[in-house]
Motif scaffolding. Sequence first.
Motif, PDB file in Angstrom:
ATOM      1  N   ILE A 123       8.098  10.985  14.905  1.00  0.00           N
ATOM      2  CA  ILE A 123       6.807  10.565  14.344  1.00  0.00           C
ATOM      3  C   ILE A 123       5.727  10.658  15.410  1.00  0.00           C
ATOM      4  N   ALA A 124       6.022  10.158  16.598  1.00  0.00           N
ATOM      5  CA  ALA A 124       5.045  10.220  17.690  1.00  0.00           C
ATOM      6  C   ALA A 124       4.697  11.672  18.031  1.00  0.00           C
ATOM      7  N   ALA A 125       5.703  12.536  18.037  1.00  0.00           N
ATOM      8  CA  ALA A 125       5.465  13.947  18.335  1.00  0.00           C
ATOM      9  C   ALA A 125       4.619  14.589  17.236  1.00  0.00           C
ATOM     10  N   ALA A 126       4.851  14.198  15.986  1.00  0.00           N
ATOM     11  CA  ALA A 126       4.061  14.741  14.879  1.00  0.00           C
ATOM     12  C   ALA A 126       2.601  14.324  14.989  1.00  0.00           C
ATOM     13  N   ILE A 127       2.359  13.113  15.434  1.00  0.00           N
ATOM     14  CA  ILE A 127       0.977  12.664  15.637  1.00  0.00           C
ATOM     15  C   ILE A 127       0.326  13.472  16.750  1.00  0.00           C
ATOM     16  N   ARG A 128       1.037  13.694  17.817  1.00  0.00           N
ATOM     17  CA  ARG A 128       0.487  14.521  18.898  1.00  0.00           C
ATOM     18  C   ARG A 128       0.212  15.938  18.413  1.00  0.00           C
ATOM     19  N   ALA A 129       1.016  16.412  17.451  1.00  0.00           N
ATOM     20  CA  ALA A 129       0.823  17.766  16.913  1.00  0.00           C
ATOM     21  C   ALA A 129      -0.328  17.835  15.918  1.00  0.00           C
ATOM     22  N   GLY A 130      -0.701  16.688  15.319  1.00  0.00           N
ATOM     23  CA  GLY A 130      -1.841  16.744  14.410  1.00  0.00           C
ATOM     24  C   GLY A 130      -1.825  15.830  13.202  1.00  0.00           C
ATOM     25  N   ILE A 131      -0.757  15.058  12.993  1.00  0.00           N
ATOM     26  CA  ILE A 131      -0.719  14.101  11.879  1.00  0.00           C
ATOM     27  C   ILE A 131      -1.606  12.899  12.213  1.00  0.00           C
ATOM     28  N   THR A 132      -2.314  12.376  11.209  1.00  0.00           N
ATOM     29  CA  THR A 132      -3.138  11.187  11.425  1.00  0.00           C
ATOM     30  C   THR A 132      -2.619   9.982  10.650  1.00  0.00           C
ATOM     31  N   LYS A 133      -2.395  10.122   9.361  1.00  0.00           N
ATOM     32  CA  LYS A 133      -1.947   9.001   8.516  1.00  0.00           C
ATOM     33  C   LYS A 133      -0.450   9.124   8.294  1.00  0.00           C
ATOM     34  N   VAL A 134       0.277   8.039   8.546  1.00  0.00           N
ATOM     35  CA  VAL A 134       1.732   8.053   8.434  1.00  0.00           C
ATOM     36  C   VAL A 134       2.149   7.042   7.374  1.00  0.00           C
ATOM     37  N   ASN A 135       2.665   7.536   6.248  1.00  0.00           N
ATOM     38  CA  ASN A 135       3.078   6.680   5.138  1.00  0.00           C
ATOM     39  C   ASN A 135       4.500   6.175   5.339  1.00  0.00           C
ATOM     40  N   ILE A 136       4.686   4.862   5.181  1.00  0.00           N
ATOM     41  CA  ILE A 136       5.976   4.223   5.408  1.00  0.00           C
ATOM     42  C   ILE A 136       6.254   3.276   4.247  1.00  0.00           C
ATOM     43  N   GLY A 137       7.441   3.375   3.657  1.00  0.00           N
ATOM     44  CA  GLY A 137       7.762   2.503   2.541  1.00  0.00           C
ATOM     45  C   GLY A 137       9.197   2.026   2.540  1.00  0.00           C
ATOM     46  N   THR A 138      10.149   2.951   2.459  1.00  0.00           N
ATOM     47  CA  THR A 138      11.550   2.585   2.258  1.00  0.00           C
ATOM     48  C   THR A 138      12.079   1.668   3.348  1.00  0.00           C
ATOM     49  N   ILE A 139      11.725   1.928   4.593  1.00  0.00           N
ATOM     50  CA  ILE A 139      12.273   1.134   5.689  1.00  0.00           C
ATOM     51  C   ILE A 139      11.869  -0.335   5.583  1.00  0.00           C
ATOM     52  N   THR A 140      10.675  -0.597   5.037  1.00  0.00           N
ATOM     53  CA  THR A 140      10.244  -1.990   4.906  1.00  0.00           C
ATOM     54  C   THR A 140      10.848  -2.652   3.668  1.00  0.00           C
ATOM     55  N   THR A 141      11.112  -1.886   2.622  1.00  0.00           N
ATOM     56  CA  THR A 141      11.786  -2.486   1.466  1.00  0.00           C
ATOM     57  C   THR A 141      13.236  -2.832   1.814  1.00  0.00           C
ATOM     58  N   ILE A 142      13.859  -2.032   2.656  1.00  0.00           N
ATOM     59  CA  ILE A 142      15.201  -2.362   3.143  1.00  0.00           C
ATOM     60  C   ILE A 142      15.149  -3.638   3.975  1.00  0.00           C
ATOM     61  N   ALA A 143      14.150  -3.716   4.867  1.00  0.00           N
ATOM     62  CA  ALA A 143      14.002  -4.907   5.705  1.00  0.00           C
ATOM     63  C   ALA A 143      13.744  -6.150   4.868  1.00  0.00           C
ATOM     64  N   PHE A 144      13.026  -5.985   3.771  1.00  0.00           N
ATOM     65  CA  PHE A 144      12.705  -7.100   2.893  1.00  0.00           C
ATOM     66  C   PHE A 144      13.929  -7.546   2.089  1.00  0.00           C
ATOM     67  N   THR A 145      14.704  -6.594   1.604  1.00  0.00           N
ATOM     68  CA  THR A 145      15.808  -6.892   0.697  1.00  0.00           C
ATOM     69  C   THR A 145      17.043  -7.413   1.409  1.00  0.00           C
ATOM     70  N   ARG A 146      17.324  -6.903   2.610  1.00  0.00           N
ATOM     71  CA  ARG A 146      18.564  -7.262   3.297  1.00  0.00           C
ATOM     72  C   ARG A 146      18.712  -8.770   3.526  1.00  0.00           C
ATOM     73  N   PRO A 147      17.701  -9.484   4.039  1.00  0.00           N
ATOM     74  CA  PRO A 147      17.864 -10.932   4.240  1.00  0.00           C
ATOM     75  C   PRO A 147      18.020 -11.711   2.934  1.00  0.00           C
ATOM     76  N   ILE A 148      17.377 -11.217   1.884  1.00  0.00           N
ATOM     77  CA  ILE A 148      17.521 -11.878   0.584  1.00  0.00           C
ATOM     78  C   ILE A 148      18.957 -11.775   0.107  1.00  0.00           C
ATOM     79  N   ARG A 149      19.502 -10.581   0.188  1.00  0.00           N
ATOM     80  CA  ARG A 149      20.886 -10.372  -0.237  1.00  0.00           C
ATOM     81  C   ARG A 149      21.838 -11.255   0.571  1.00  0.00           C
ATOM     82  N   GLN A 150      21.608 -11.320   1.891  1.00  0.00           N
ATOM     83  CA  GLN A 150      22.478 -12.115   2.760  1.00  0.00           C
ATOM     84  C   GLN A 150      22.348 -13.610   2.478  1.00  0.00           C
TER      85      GLN A 150
END
Length: 288
Positions: free
Chosen positions: A220-247
């Motif tokens: 991701i960092a390399a992609a920003i250096r290459a020219g990406i500006t906006k980085v969309n993130i979703g699944t990793i945070t839904t996993i982080a949200f759901t895992r403690p609830i399940r536990q």
Amino acid sequence: MTLVSTATLLQDAYARGTGVAALNVITLEQAEGTVLGAEQAGLPVILQVSENAAKFHLDDPGPLAAALAVLARTSQVDVSLHLDHVTRTTLLHRAAECGFSSVMFDAGPLPYEENVATTREAAWWGHEHGLLVEAELGYVGGKASQVESAHGDGVRTDPDQAREYVAETGVDALAVAVGSKHAMTTAEAELDLDLVARLREAVSVPLVLHGSSGVPQPTIAAAIRAGITKVNIGTITTIAFTRPIRQKLADLPALNDPRQYLEPARTSVSAVVAEMVATVGLAGTQRS
């Protein structure tokens, strides 16, 4: 720090040659954790509500957007609100009245000429109502409406076509297909960084990377250096949200107070977001 426009955040990151993280949220607790994580990192963040999230909220993004606006106004960092992956004109037309400053109009699965015509109309309407409009050219895998592989023929975004597309549609940001894939639960995607650089040279608007949960953070960092500006993130945070609830529910099967499992879920999100926002916001170098 407060509620700002997505245009402000993108223009600043674009000028500095770094990135800005855009986090999809579905619930208030997930949004709170996202803002807390951005505050821990000391960096701005874009809160995104997808069309699917709007459908979940009785097909009305207004109540969630109102809550997000309050979070933004009281935040210690700058926060903007973005309506993501909109395919319906009716939802597009609700964006401004619900307080979003930007919208991603998704005509990516359509044939090229139809994509151009539909997106041009959406961009015209959005600009008339003060919205920054993002669109997609190419196919970022992982959605049922799109081709399955992010590596097949005709999937990656062509720089020459991207130049033409931006000129013909008038969009303000361009989501590109460079190897990532939506809904990945492990960070294994390989990006075509040379293609990112060529796309950056071809168009004069910020580039957007979708499906970033499946991309290793150094990439991701390399992609920003290459020219990406906006980085969309979703699944990793839904996993982080759901895992403690399940536990928590597994450990305490008689538990019925949602605060007792939503609080650790919120905390888990904040930790993941702090790391991701720092990776995105501190990457890159000053561009000429």
